[in-house]
Design an enzyme around this catalytic site. Sequence first.
Site, PDB file in Angstrom:
ATOM      1  N   ASN A   1       0.879  -1.173   0.000  1.00 28.87           N
ATOM      2  CA  ASN A   1       0.000   0.000   0.000  1.00 28.87           C
ATOM      3  C   ASN A   1       0.913   1.218   0.000  1.00 28.87           C
ATOM      4  OD1 ASN A   1      -1.800   2.050   0.400  1.00 28.87           O
ATOM      5  ND2 ASN A   1      -2.420   1.423   2.466  1.00 28.87           N
TER       6      ASN A   1
ATOM      7  N   GLU B   1      -6.610   5.102   7.857  1.00 29.16           N
ATOM      8  CA  GLU B   1      -6.334   6.506   7.503  1.00 29.16           C
ATOM      9  C   GLU B   1      -7.545   7.128   6.815  1.00 29.16           C
ATOM     10  OE1 GLU B   1      -2.720   5.645   5.408  1.00 29.16           O
ATOM     11  OE2 GLU B   1      -1.783   5.081   7.306  1.00 29.16           O
TER      12      GLU B   1
ATOM     13  N   GLU C   1      -5.358  -4.573  10.609  1.00 31.71           N
ATOM     14  CA  GLU C   1      -4.254  -3.640  10.840  1.00 31.71           C
ATOM     15  C   GLU C   1      -4.481  -2.873  12.140  1.00 31.71           C
ATOM     16  OE1 GLU C   1      -2.257  -2.479   6.830  1.00 31.71           O
ATOM     17  OE2 GLU C   1      -3.896  -1.125   7.218  1.00 31.71           O
TER      18      GLU C   1
ATOM     19  N   HIS D   1      -9.407   1.653   4.966  1.00 30.44           N
ATOM     20  CA  HIS D   1      -8.137   1.785   5.682  1.00 30.44           C
ATOM     21  C   HIS D   1      -8.331   2.763   6.854  1.00 30.44           C
ATOM     22  CE1 HIS D   1      -3.979   2.716   6.588  1.00 30.44           C
ATOM     23  NE2 HIS D   1      -3.662   1.607   5.953  1.00 30.44           N
TER      24      HIS D   1
ATOM     25  N   GLY E   1       2.923   2.193  10.616  1.00 36.08           N
ATOM     26  CA  GLY E   1       3.938   3.224  10.407  1.00 36.08           C
ATOM     27  C   GLY E   1       4.690   3.617  11.670  1.00 36.08           C
TER      28      GLY E   1
ATOM     29  N   LYS F   1       0.146   4.228  -0.307  1.00 35.83           N
ATOM     30  CA  LYS F   1      -0.483   5.430   0.254  1.00 35.83           C
ATOM     31  C   LYS F   1      -0.229   6.610  -0.693  1.00 35.83           C
ATOM     32  CE  LYS F   1      -0.089   3.245   4.707  1.00 35.83           C
ATOM     33  NZ  LYS F   1       0.065   3.352   6.150  1.00 35.83           N
TER      34      LYS F   1
ATOM     35  N   SER G   1       3.690  -2.296  10.235  1.00 39.13           N
ATOM     36  CA  SER G   1       5.148  -2.424  10.392  1.00 39.13           C
ATOM     37  C   SER G   1       5.674  -3.807   9.984  1.00 39.13           C
ATOM     38  CB  SER G   1       5.564  -2.074  11.826  1.00 39.13           C
ATOM     39  OG  SER G   1       5.208  -0.720  12.117  1.00 39.13           O
TER      40      SER G   1
HETATM   41  O1  LIG Z   1      -1.112   0.865   6.838  1.00 38.29           O
HETATM   42  C1  LIG Z   1      -0.391  -0.057   6.448  1.00 38.29           C
HETATM   43  C2  LIG Z   1      -0.693  -0.771   5.197  1.00 38.29           C
HETATM   44  O2  LIG Z   1      -1.970  -0.483   4.750  1.00 38.29           O
HETATM   45  C3  LIG Z   1       0.811  -0.442   7.201  1.00 38.29           C
HETATM   46  O3  LIG Z   1       1.763   0.531   7.050  1.00 38.29           O
HETATM   47  P1  LIG Z   1       3.276   0.223   7.517  1.00 38.29           P
HETATM   48  O4  LIG Z   1       3.652  -1.108   6.893  1.00 38.29           O
HETATM   49  O5  LIG Z   1       4.070   1.371   6.983  1.00 38.29           O
HETATM   50  O6  LIG Z   1       3.233   0.134   9.009  1.00 38.29           O
END
Ligand SMILES: O=C(CO)COP(=O)(O)O
Length: 251
Positions: free
Chosen positions: A9, A97, A167, A95, A173, A11, A213
């Site tokens: 992803n 976010e 997640e 997601h 992140g 983003k 992560s």
């Molecule tokens: O939100 C994520 C994937 O959709 C996870 O992000 P990270 O792998 O950067 O922690």
Amino acid sequence: MRKPIIAGNWKMNKTAEEAHAFIEAVKNKIPSNDNVDSVVGAPTLFLEKMVEDTKGTELKVAAQNSYFEDSGAFTGEVSPYALGELGVDYVILGHSERREYFHETDEDVNKKVHAVFRNGMTPIVCCGETLEQREAGETAEWIKGQITNALKDLTEGQVSNLVIAYEPIWAIGTGKSSSAEEADETCGVVRETVADLYNRAVSDAVRIQYGGSVKPENIAEYMAKDNIDGALVGGASLEPESFLKLLEAVK
Ligand SMILES: O=C(CO)COP(=O)(O)O
């Protein structure tokens, strides 16, 4: 036996040129999709070019969002009908976010899941709890609620083909990944919820990813767990070398 699915992803990262360079670097090194489904989730702007660049390869393309109406007066939105026409395979939905910054609700996510299936693509539906919810012991109830709402009115066939990404928000992140045991336990909650809503055949078929992560160094620990069928990866999917290592660890 469920086939593993590893999805990057990206983003809101990369330019069109960087996206093209990434695909050029990885496209001949993707493992056979007899063994693993390899997916990259790109910003809407590059999807057309990415579909073109990945034609004839084992790499599949995902969008990161879609609206729930196919067309109409929805300024700035992304049509699921147009995504399907373009040849996009997967759409990441709900997601954390998008829920936090763009106020997506479970009801929106459910409507989007229907729209994505209606247009011939596969949804990757995200769920996950905050640190406060985990510390208060509310994770299982929260996840059950999110999944129940997201899957409302779907058929057994649709849910069997669905991908669900668990997640935990506190692990995204942050470099603070969930332990493989904790991740497996909560992915188990997702699977049991699907079994309760549908039946055991459906819950045995649905693929569940862990995200938060994940990197080449820890992906094998997650993949060794019974309830984890893949990973949804942010930061570690951005560089070709790291993305390929994630796939190598699984195939
Ligand atoms: O939100 C994520 C994937 O959709 C996870 O992000 P990270 O792998 O950067 O922690």
